[in-house]
Design an enzyme around this catalytic site. Structure first.
Site, mmCIF file in Angstrom:
data_model
loop_
_atom_site.group_PDB
_atom_site.id
_atom_site.type_symbol
_atom_site.label_atom_id
_atom_site.label_comp_id
_atom_site.label_asym_id
_atom_site.label_seq_id
_atom_site.Cartn_x
_atom_site.Cartn_y
_atom_site.Cartn_z
ATOM 1 N N ASP A 287 1.075 -1.014 0.033
ATOM 2 C CA ASP A 287 0.280 -0.267 0.253
ATOM 3 C C ASP A 287 0.619 1.378 -0.273
ATOM 4 O OD1 ASP A 287 -2.613 -1.320 -0.007
ATOM 5 O OD2 ASP A 287 -1.718 -1.923 1.877
ATOM 6 N N ASP B 261 -6.569 -4.199 -7.108
ATOM 7 C CA ASP B 261 -6.183 -2.435 -5.636
ATOM 8 C C ASP B 261 -4.605 -2.000 -5.988
ATOM 9 O OD1 ASP B 261 -8.163 -4.149 -4.524
ATOM 10 O OD2 ASP B 261 -8.477 -2.775 -2.626
#
Ligand code: GLY
Length: 399
Positions: free
Chosen positions: A118, A177
């Site tokens: 992330d 994602d």
């Protein structure tokens, strides 16, 4: 003579109508943009007083009336400073700027974090915007370091960046994602860093296009691999309704990801793929008329299915950019759909009033429905992409 006049007026209509339509749209959007940034400025000044030092806002708990916060390595910690910077850019409020700089300092240690994929979300939505606005060399170095940390998760056998570590559910998982973390990689390569980062981003995107997408251009959420052989073990979901379903935020991440990859590479295959995803999303029979999707497109037939306003905010921002790479009626279709999403998000149902929801702007989002986590709540990333979409309309179309 009569026919000649008719022909002239028809031709005039053909030429005038799009301009007239855009003028009306611009008038409406100009008001919506000012109103939303003014509200965001006051909401975030309200929220900042509720956040403990060293933590970043996640959501609001309606029962306890508390803003819930998270530790710095939670995947969303970049969205708070990022949202503040989008607000500051419009309002020039120094209190907002000071809070953004304070929050950046809190998440700075993430630059060396390698525990998940992330880094782009955390460090580019935050420091990327800070560098864009202030051109501080220190921010650039933090982004470079973050790209280096993310690159440690590239797995040559998979030709992908590994998303999460091995856990009770997965061996070597990659999630859709992850495309959102690639903008930072490209940026580093294009701003004086090693070209290897963009190579990783392109390789990841090429593989993702093959393994994640179904013939209808919907995407799986998670692909689990055998890291040694690169073999796909399963195509599955974590946050969606079913392995074969179209989890709404995953479709939004994919759309946004392919568009940013097109921006950096001008690879026509990425643009074509993004347009196919947009087609799947916008033409889906379960997409409600206000264009705010259910949390999963395949949950849309269940009674009382919850909406996910965060997916709409991400998609609205992505569509604004897709409009930049399209022309004629197609361009108008993307912009108008994005505008419709922003209008829906700005109505009283989705948007908080001053002092509501602990200062968050957008409510009725879903984080992870199958885990009964963050269901029908405000979420920090819905605010971030909502503000970004408004800014994009202003910068690109409000002329
Ligand atoms: N990246 C995690 C999510 O969209 O929930």
């Amino acid at each position: 003579m009569k026919y000649k006049l008719l022909l002239i007026s028809l031709l005039a209509m053909i030429h005038i109508t799009p301009f007239a339509q855009n003028a009306t749209r611009n008038q409406k959007m100009s008001k919506l943009i000012s109103e939303n940034f003014a509200l965001a400025d006051s909401q975030y000044r309200y929220m900042m007083k509720l956040i403990p030092t060293g933590e970043l806002p996640q959501t609001f708990d309606k029962n306890t009336k508390q803003v819930l916060t998270k530790e710095i390595t939670w995947w969303c910690t970049g969205f708070y400073p990022g949202s503040l910077l989008y607000i500051y850019e419009q309002t020039k409020n120094e209190t907002i700027k000071a809070e953004a700089l304070r929050a950046l300092k809190v998440i700075e240690p993430n630059q060396t974090y390698t525990g998940n994929h992330d880094l782009g979300f955390m460090m580019y939505c935050s420091f990327g915007n800070a560098y864009r606005l202030f051109k501080d060399e220190k921010y650039k170095q933090i982004i470079f370091k973050s790209a280096e940390s993310l690159a440690t998760r590239y797995r040559p056998t998979l030709k992908l960046i590994q998303s999460w570590n091995k856990n009770q559910y997965f061996n070597c998982p990659v999630i859709i994602d992850n495309l959102m973390n690639l903008e930072m990689m490209n940026w580093v390569s294009q701003n004086g860093g090693s070209s290897q980062y963009q190579k990783i981003a392109e390789t990841h995107t090429n593989t993702a296009m093959k393994v994640f997408y179904r013939p209808d251009y919907s995407s799986y959420h998670v692909i689990d691999f055998d890291e040694k052989t690169g073999k796909v073990l399963k195509k599955t979901t974590h946050q969606g309704a079913a392995n074969s379903s179209a989890w709404s935020r995953g479709q939004a991440w994919g759309l946004y990801g392919f568009i940013t990859m097109y921006r950096s590479t001008k690879n026509a295959a990425y643009l074509a793929h993004a347009k196919n995803i947009a087609q799947f999303y916008l033409n889906h029979p379960n997409l409600p008329v206000d264009l705010i999707p259910y949390w999963d497109f395949d949950a849309g037939q269940q009674p009382f299915a919850k909406r996910d306003a965060s997916a709409a905010a991400i998609t609205a921002s992505a569509l604004m950019e897709l409009g930049q790479y399209s022309s004629g009626a197609e361009k108008e279709k993307y912009i108008n759909a994005g505008v419709k999403m922003l209008e829906s998000l700005s109505n009283d149902h989705y948007r908080s009033k001053y002092g509501e929801n602990g200062g968050f702007l957008i409510q009725h989002c879903v984080g992870a429905y199958p885990f009964n986590s963050e269901v029908d709540v405000p979420l920090i990333y819905a605010d971030y992409y909502f503000l970004e979409a408004l800014k994009r309309y202003k910068d690109w179309y409000l002329k």
